[in-house]
Design an enzyme around this catalytic site. Structure first.
Site: not given
Length: 176
Positions: A86, A93-95, A127
């Site tokens: 992620n 950051v992939c959130l 994600n």
């Protein structure tokens, strides 16, 4: 009157959130919170994950708030290299919570940090920023953990002990 009220509200909201974060001891996995001098829009801290393979290291986090916060989400960058599905090579950051279509102005930075810490501790391959690392996490967990542990040993920051953290907190209080 121009539509600048949200921008003017931003710093007050940020000051309140910062005060809460400084006083809050609930986030044990996010420590050493600092604000860039004369710039409330840039915060720094240290992530201390609790689960392997990341639990032996510490990771520097940079939080950039837009002037339109809380109406636009902050961006998070992990400035310490980390082998994680992620987090991309540049530390982005992939959130989903931070994506424009999912962002809610009522979201508080403490909640965002809780989601980030949970994601670091338990990667979310659905994600992923790094599809190759996510695939490895799903298909060869043993290999993933071994590589991630090597990266933690090689690239992570010194993980401060509770005693060192308490000492830092005392120094910070003396400066005030």
């Amino acid at each position: 009157m121009k539509k600048e009220e949200p921008i003017m509200d931003g710093p007050k909201r940020m000051q309140n959130e910062l005060k809460e974060m400084m006083e809050n001891t609930q986030l044990k996995q996010f420590r050493c919170l600092e604000v860039e001098p004369n710039n409330i829009y840039k915060w720094y801290g240290l992530i201390l994950p609790e689960k392997p393979p990341y639990d032996k290291g510490a990771f520097r986090l940079e939080i950039d708030f837009p002037e339109q916060y809380p109406f636009k989400p902050p961006t998070l960058h992990i400035n310490t290299r980390i082998y994680h599905p992620n987090v991309n090579e540049r530390g982005q950051v992939c959130l989903p919570i931070l994506e424009t279509e999912h962002w809610k102005p009522t979201s508080r930075i403490e909640h965002i940090l809780q989601v980030l810490i949970a994601t670091i501790n338990d990667p979310q391959p659905q994600n992923a920023f790094r599809v190759d690392v996510a695939s490895e996490y799903q298909n060869d967990l043993k290999k993933f953990n071994k590589i991630a542990e090597i990266w933690v040993m090689r690239f992570s920051e010194h993980r401060p002990t509770e005693e060192e953290l308490a000492k830092l907190a005392r120094k910070k209080k003396k400066k005030k």
